[in-house]
Write a protein that holds these residues in place. Sequence first.
Motif, PDB file in Angstrom:
ATOM      1  N   UNK A 157       0.746  -1.301   0.027  1.00 28.44           N
ATOM      2  CA  UNK A 157      -0.031   0.158  -0.117  1.00 28.44           C
ATOM      3  C   UNK A 157       0.827   1.143  -0.054  1.00 28.44           C
ATOM      4  N   UNK A 158       1.881   1.226   0.587  1.00 32.06           N
ATOM      5  CA  UNK A 158       2.894   2.435   0.780  1.00 32.06           C
ATOM      6  C   UNK A 158       3.318   2.582  -0.453  1.00 32.06           C
ATOM      7  N   UNK A 159       3.805   1.405  -1.133  1.00 35.89           N
ATOM      8  CA  UNK A 159       4.561   1.696  -2.491  1.00 35.89           C
ATOM      9  C   UNK A 159       3.521   2.242  -3.503  1.00 35.89           C
ATOM     10  N   UNK A 160       2.201   1.663  -3.367  1.00 34.68           N
ATOM     11  CA  UNK A 160       1.088   2.090  -4.479  1.00 34.68           C
ATOM     12  C   UNK A 160       0.728   3.454  -4.225  1.00 34.68           C
ATOM     13  N   UNK A 161       0.533   3.881  -3.107  1.00 36.09           N
ATOM     14  CA  UNK A 161       0.246   5.509  -2.572  1.00 36.09           C
ATOM     15  C   UNK A 161       1.255   6.235  -3.236  1.00 36.09           C
ATOM     16  N   UNK A 162       2.431   5.899  -3.033  1.00 39.20           N
ATOM     17  CA  UNK A 162       3.506   6.877  -3.401  1.00 39.20           C
ATOM     18  C   UNK A 162       3.598   6.836  -4.865  1.00 39.20           C
ATOM     19  N   UNK A 163       3.484   5.777  -5.775  1.00 40.95           N
ATOM     20  CA  UNK A 163       3.481   5.831  -7.212  1.00 40.95           C
ATOM     21  C   UNK A 163       2.378   6.321  -7.904  1.00 40.95           C
ATOM     22  N   UNK A 164       1.300   6.205  -7.149  1.00 39.77           N
ATOM     23  CA  UNK A 164      -0.145   6.541  -7.877  1.00 39.77           C
ATOM     24  C   UNK A 164      -0.277   8.028  -7.441  1.00 39.77           C
ATOM     25  N   UNK A 165      -0.173   8.313  -6.147  1.00 46.87           N
ATOM     26  CA  UNK A 165      -0.822   9.618  -5.647  1.00 46.87           C
ATOM     27  C   UNK A 165      -0.033  10.668  -5.290  1.00 46.87           C
ATOM     28  N   UNK A 166       1.114  10.261  -5.157  1.00 48.06           N
ATOM     29  CA  UNK A 166       2.339  11.250  -4.800  1.00 48.06           C
ATOM     30  C   UNK A 166       3.080  11.840  -5.967  1.00 48.06           C
ATOM     31  N   UNK A 167       3.867  10.849  -6.657  1.00 46.90           N
ATOM     32  CA  UNK A 167       4.432  11.437  -7.706  1.00 46.90           C
ATOM     33  C   UNK A 167       3.829  11.092  -8.972  1.00 46.90           C
ATOM     34  N   UNK A 168       4.261  11.422 -10.226  1.00 49.77           N
ATOM     35  CA  UNK A 168       3.395  11.404 -11.417  1.00 49.77           C
ATOM     36  C   UNK A 168       4.338  10.509 -12.352  1.00 49.77           C
ATOM     37  N   UNK A 169       3.525   9.387 -12.623  1.00 51.57           N
ATOM     38  CA  UNK A 169       4.066   8.526 -13.495  1.00 51.57           C
ATOM     39  C   UNK A 169       3.169   8.428 -14.791  1.00 51.57           C
ATOM     40  N   UNK A 170       3.899   8.681 -15.983  1.00 53.52           N
ATOM     41  CA  UNK A 170       3.220   8.241 -17.235  1.00 53.52           C
ATOM     42  C   UNK A 170       3.537   7.133 -18.145  1.00 53.52           C
TER      43      UNK A 170
END
Length: 355
Positions: A157-170
């Motif tokens: 969950x921590x990894x998911x929150x960070x990659x989906x909601x904190x930084x911008x990945x396209x």
Amino acid sequence: MKAAVFQGVEEPLEIQDVEEPTADEDQVVVETEACGICRSDWHAWKGDWGHIGVVPTEGLIFGHEPAGRVVEVGDNVERFREGDMVTVPFNLSDGTCQHCRDGRGNICDRMVPLGFLQMAPGAFAERFPVREADHNVVKLPDGVDPVSVAGLGCRFATAFHGLVSRVDITPGDWVAVHGCGGVGLSAVHIADALGANVIAVDIKDEQLWAAEELGADEIINATEVQDTPQAVKARTEGSHGVDVAVDALGVAQTCKNAVNSLGKAGQHLQIGLTTGENDGNVELPIDNMVMDEREFYGSFGMPPNEYDQIFRMMSRGKIDPGQIVTETVALEEVPGVISNMGNYETVGIPVCNEF
């Protein structure tokens, strides 16, 4: 009931008979069916986190990555019933502060960490209580295997929150994950599902092989290169550096390596917390970060309202947290698994599923 009970810093946990929990008016009691064994348990057991207020005392029950069945419901709880299959984030909110109202309960002003303080006994036990259940408990979709989601309370969950909601990945972005333990492998798997080109960095081949299986496009053994950031940059198009760098370990070297592997305007995501050796402080290349306009983000668990995003991706086969689970053990084995984490030989997420 049986529980694995803290006896003191670096003293083996003991399996003891302890008092059964009961539900206060705003609580539920959950019967544990699975609970991830996390490196955060090891850090607390080692006494690493006094600088952030985590000072476990004798008699504490660890365990903060649970899945289980609700067996008792407090009078004021509206959203749950006995028999519901649930998971619980480790950072329990009170649901009333401004951050909670903004949908960011993971950074609640009155957050209590499950399994790290006596007021929130954890899930290395047959049953455990959950405060403010309507705000904190997350119902699992039908048919989900508790073992497969036992890492959702913390690492995945921590990894998911960070990659989906904190930084911008396209899709097509370059993402480097430094440190491929349980949370790092989760980050590799999630970044791959988001369409990124993933570079996994570790010092052990076993971790890197696991990262490849979970979607890493490139792997780098940091012991085999002279300059880890430059080795990462060399794998990217034009050798300009990555768009997102993740420190999933929390030691000074991996944090600096991650920051220095970024390209201009890159984003650093800090997931790993430091050990007692760094005491919460790491030296960073601030001037370069300013001149390159690199950004620094943290990820601390995940608010309950974001879990549906994971469940939707799971239902469509985009991600599978169960792929990170590499070992299941009985409650009696938990003390040994935690103490042995100091050898850094754990691959993926071990889960206790026999109580």
